[in-house]
Design a protein around this motif. Structure first.
Motif, short mmCIF file in Angstrom:
data_model
loop_
_atom_site.label_atom_id
_atom_site.label_comp_id
_atom_site.label_asym_id
_atom_site.label_seq_id
_atom_site.Cartn_x
_atom_site.Cartn_y
_atom_site.Cartn_z
N ARG A 287 0.94 -1.21 0.08
CA ARG A 287 -0.21 0.06 0.01
C ARG A 287 0.72 1.45 0.01
NH1 ARG A 287 -2.77 -1.04 5.59
NH2 ARG A 287 -1.35 -3.12 6.04
N PRO A 301 -4.32 0.57 -0.36
CA PRO A 301 -3.81 -0.44 -1.03
C PRO A 301 -3.43 -0.63 -2.43
CG PRO A 301 -5.73 -1.05 0.61
CD PRO A 301 -5.67 0.38 0.25
N SER A 748 -9.05 -4.57 -1.62
CA SER A 748 -7.37 -4.49 -1.20
C SER A 748 -6.75 -5.83 -1.56
CB SER A 748 -7.49 -4.40 0.43
OG SER A 748 -7.95 -5.57 1.08
#
Length: 818
Positions: A287, A301, A748
């Motif tokens: 991230r 992310p 994510s």
């Protein structure tokens, strides 16, 4: 100021800063301060230079103009002094004071809190180079030393900005006319003691320098800083959990905890950039992490980013991140160069291409066990669930669910990485109804690649007839049961659109016909009539033979999530919708269109809403995007289905392919009619069953397979759940924190639940389940106002769009105030 030698265009075929090759699109430029050859990206800034004089070699284009000008004019072209802004490279921009821009004064601090270091550079070694000169600069470009020793004071208010220095080694044996004399650069984090640093260039190690630092100021208790003191004790990369150990505010904001382990477990901090929006931007393997001086954390992310751009605003370079939910997140810095942000962009591209965000450490991965006791226990468990034919696959799933304690055998949880369909349908009571049966016709995913292995179909429908009927459904998604009411016998069935075409003459809809038969509540009363669909016109026999006391005969309610225009358009393409006349007429089946828009329209609405930058624009975007209207329409459609189920009528729901609007409507309807799905565990089962197991394409809709197929389908579903919860908070065991967790991690790729498009694609995954986070800390997501004795039927507002709009406005105001 003496004239500087101007590098000839052919002196270098690549930029002397970023080392990108020059081309037709990547043009070469000269820095007006150091006269080096650089690309446009590394010389995008301009500043006023004092007494600038163009060197004599810059007459390259003057020769062709001498015939048109006088000698005096030509001479003036060689040495011209100007006060206008001139193009400079990023190095000169930093060296000459960042364009002499107005920089906000640093916050006040006490000089007693400053930290001073004396450092010495020793034992310089480079490949085949003996005569090396060292230069030490601060992160903002200030030259600290041209020799082998330097001193530096770190003010307490800007300690992060000065936590390290940059050492540049140059080859003194090269001529002064050659500007490409850099051997390599290294980053030194100041701390007491001595250690070696590497001199890097072009991705390789070109040498080493031994640095010895001594703290000259008195030591005082360290305060919590953006980058903790542990940063300087490691060579980059370093584990993010070491930079921010457990117990710190940043650690708790970055990681999810599962029984002593953290997710993501192997995240590495690759580099850090100070002075970014009053904080520090850390680029990790997973991230972009911005930590402000106030310890506020922004986590983006890599997998959730759609695009990364570098733009210049005034005297700052801005890194613009556009997320897959169409939010724009910016990080600006006056000290960062184009090379810094270009590296961030290339690192993001490389990490997304590798796609290992969900990987767990190798030491934690469960190996296959050969212990006979383990196999016997698993076999017994599978036998109880009636899944003996799925031994190999189920064993992998059981091991996946035991990933936290690999050596400790325990039964899989209901809210695991894959839902236990057998246990869930047993809870609903469908196993006790002779009109329905379990089938493993899809155990190897031959029947339908996007369905789970375990399906529930009418008992009178054979597997052979089921496979034959799958040819007449889009994506072979045949009608199957997803929810059953034990009290009334009402069933919720889902599928995809039929391939009826304009005439529908060749459609073999035996599966739906048997669904209609099972809906009669007495399989024995209709078994003899399966060969004659018109016999369903007589509903009296069904009502009289039903074990449930009902004053009216059940009617199969077919709910097409599309509009009638969209259904007719699909009919022209060889698909279409059901015909009630083939199911016994209006007394046996009804067809209604729910008028829900497809994911393309929903995507454009979400994008328009996310592009609003001001509160006024956001209020305008609420009306232009029609996002609250679409949320209201989805809730109203689910209410229609719930009303049918409450009356005891079976409901058959489908859209085009049966994996976008169909799971939305089915899941929301189940939340309305079944209080179990309003609990934490039940909500997990619902998502895993209706979205994951039945093939909602998470990877496709998240944009991982192309922007054209992306759409916030799951986001819209969570928005509807949030709206329902606001209307009756005491009916829900979970809070909005659980919805926020799911909304974050659907993009994510840290967890395995939302990685793939179907149950079949998840067979080889060894990823962490997001529900393990919920199980580890249920109090974090539990509502203090939950009332388990609340009414079974969830009250639904008839027109919630105004409430949705008001809540969105309030949330936007809170975000702007923050």
């Amino acid at each position: 100021m003496a004239a500087r030698p101007w590098m000839d265009d052919g002196a270098s075929q690549h930029c002397l800063l970023c080392h990108q090759a020059f081309s037709f699109t990547n043009r070469r430029h000269h820095c007006r301060s150091c006269a080096r050859l650089v690309c446009g990206a590394c010389s995008s800034r301009s500043m006023r230079l004092e007494s600038i004089q163009r060197p004599s070699s810059s007459i390259r284009n003057v020769g062709t103009q001498l015939a048109k000008t006088t000698l005096a004019t030509a001479a003036s072209m060689l040495t011209t002094t100007t006060n206008e802004s001139e193009r400079v490279c990023d190095d000169c921009w930093a060296r000459l004071g960042r364009g002499r821009s107005a920089t906000p004064p640093p916050p006040s601090h006490h000089a007693d809190d400053d930290v001073a270091y004396d450092a010495e550079l020793m034992d310089v070694a480079a490949d085949g180079i003996r005569n090396i000169a060292l230069e030490v600069r601060a992160p903002d470009g200030r030259v600290l030393s041209d020799g082998n020793s330097f001193s530096m004071t770190l003010p307490s208010s800007t300690r992060v900005a000065g936590a390290y220095v940059i050492v540049t080694a140059r080859d003194k044996s090269k001529s002064s006319a050659v500007r490409d004399d850099v051997v390599g650069r290294g980053r030194v984090f100041l701390e007491e003691g001595q250690r070696h640093i590497q001199l890097l260039r072009d991705g390789g190690v070109k040498g080493t320098v031994l640095v010895k630092a001594t703290r000259s100021s008195a030591k005082k208790p360290l305060q919590v800083a953006t980058i903790p003191p542990q940063t300087s004790k490691h060579m980059w990369p370093v584990a993010l959990s070491e930079l921010y150990p457990p117990g710190t505010t940043v650690h708790d904001a970055c990681f999810e905890h599962i029984n002593g382990t953290i997710v993501p477990a192997s995240e590495q901090a690759l580099d850090a950039f100070a002075d970014v929006d009053r904080g520090c931007l850390i680029v990790t393997s997973h991230r972009f992490l911005h930590v402000a001086h106030t310890l506020d954390v922004i986590s983006v992310p890599h997998a959730s980013i759609l695009n990364v751009e570098v733009v210049q605003r005034d005297d700052a370079l801005v890194l613009v991140l556009t997320t897959r939910s169409y939010k724009s997140i910016t990080f600006s810095s006056r000290s960062a160069t184009n090379r810094d942000w270009s590296w961030c962009r290339s690192e993001w591209q490389w990490r997304v291409g590798e796609d290992r965000f969900y990987a767990r450490p190798e030491a934690v991965v469960t190996a296959d066990h050969d212990d006979n006791d383990d196999e016997d226990e698993d076999t017994e468990l599978l036998s109880r669930l009636g899944l003996n034919d799925l031994d190999d696959r189920a064993l992998r799933r059981n091991r996946l669910k035991r990933f936290i304690e690999p050596q400790k055998e325990r039964a899989p949880s209901q809210s695991g990485a894959d839902v236990d369909l057998g246990a869930e349908f047993a809870r609903q009571g469908v196993a006790t109804d002779a009109r329905w049966r379990f089938t493993q016709a899809n155990s190897s995913y031959d029947l339908c690649a996007t369905y789970p292995p375990l399906l529930i179909v009418p008992a009178a429908l054979s597997d052979a007839r089921l496979k034959e009927g799958s040819r007449w459904r889009s994506k072979r998604r045949v009608p199957v049961l997803t929810w059953y009411d034990r009290a009334s016998g009402a069933a919720l069935i889902r599928a995809s659109q039929p391939k009826s075409g304009i005439t529908g003459a060749h459609v073999d809809d035996a599966a739906l016909l048997h669904v209609r038969a099972a809906a009669a509540r007495s399989r024995g009363a209709v078994a003899a009539r399966l060969d004659d669909p018109t016999a369903f016109d007589d509903e009296e026999g069904f009502a009289n033979s039903s074990p449930y006391k009902s004053t009216t005969a059940p009617i199969l309610r077919i709910c097409d999530c599309r509009s009638i225009v969209a259904a007719k358009a699909n009919q022209l393409a060889g698909r279409g919708h059901e015909t009630t006349s083939k199911l016994g007429g209006s007394r046996a089946a009804t067809l209604e269109f729910l008028d829900l828009e497809n994911f393309h329209v929903i995507r454009n609405a979400k994008k328009r809403l996310s592009e609003a930058s001001t509160l006024e624009d956001y209020y305008r975007a609420l009306h232009e995007s029609r996002w609250p209207v679409y949320v209201q329409a989805l809730i109203s459609a689910a209410k229609v289905v719930a009303d049918h189920l409450d009356r005891g009528d079976p409901c058959f729901v489908h859209c085009s392919d049966g994996w976008d609007r169909t799971p939305q409507v089915c899941a929301l309807a189940q939340i309305i009619v079944d209080p179990y799905f309003r609990t934490i565990k039940g909500f997990a089962v619902l998502i895993e069953k209706d979205f994951c197991a039945f093939g909602h394409p998470f990877a496709m809709r998240s944009g991982s397979k192309g922007e054209g197929e992306a759409g916030p389908v799951f986001d819209q579903f969570l928005e509807c759940v949030q709206s329902l919860r606001r209307g009756a908070p005491a009916s829900f065991e979970f809070t909005e924190s659980l919805l926020a967790l799911l909304k974050e991690h659907v993009y994510s790729r840290f967890f395995g639940n939302f990685l793939r498009d179907s149950d079949a694609e998840r067979c080889g995954d060894d990823a962490v389940s997001v529900w393990r986070v919920v199980e580890s800390d249920p109090g974090r997501f539990s509502s203090p106002v939950y009332d388990s004795s609340a009414s079974r039927r969830l009250p639904v507002l008839s027109k919630p769009s105004a409430d949705v709009e008001l809540e969105l406005l309030r949330a936007r105001i809170r975000a702007l105030e923050k």
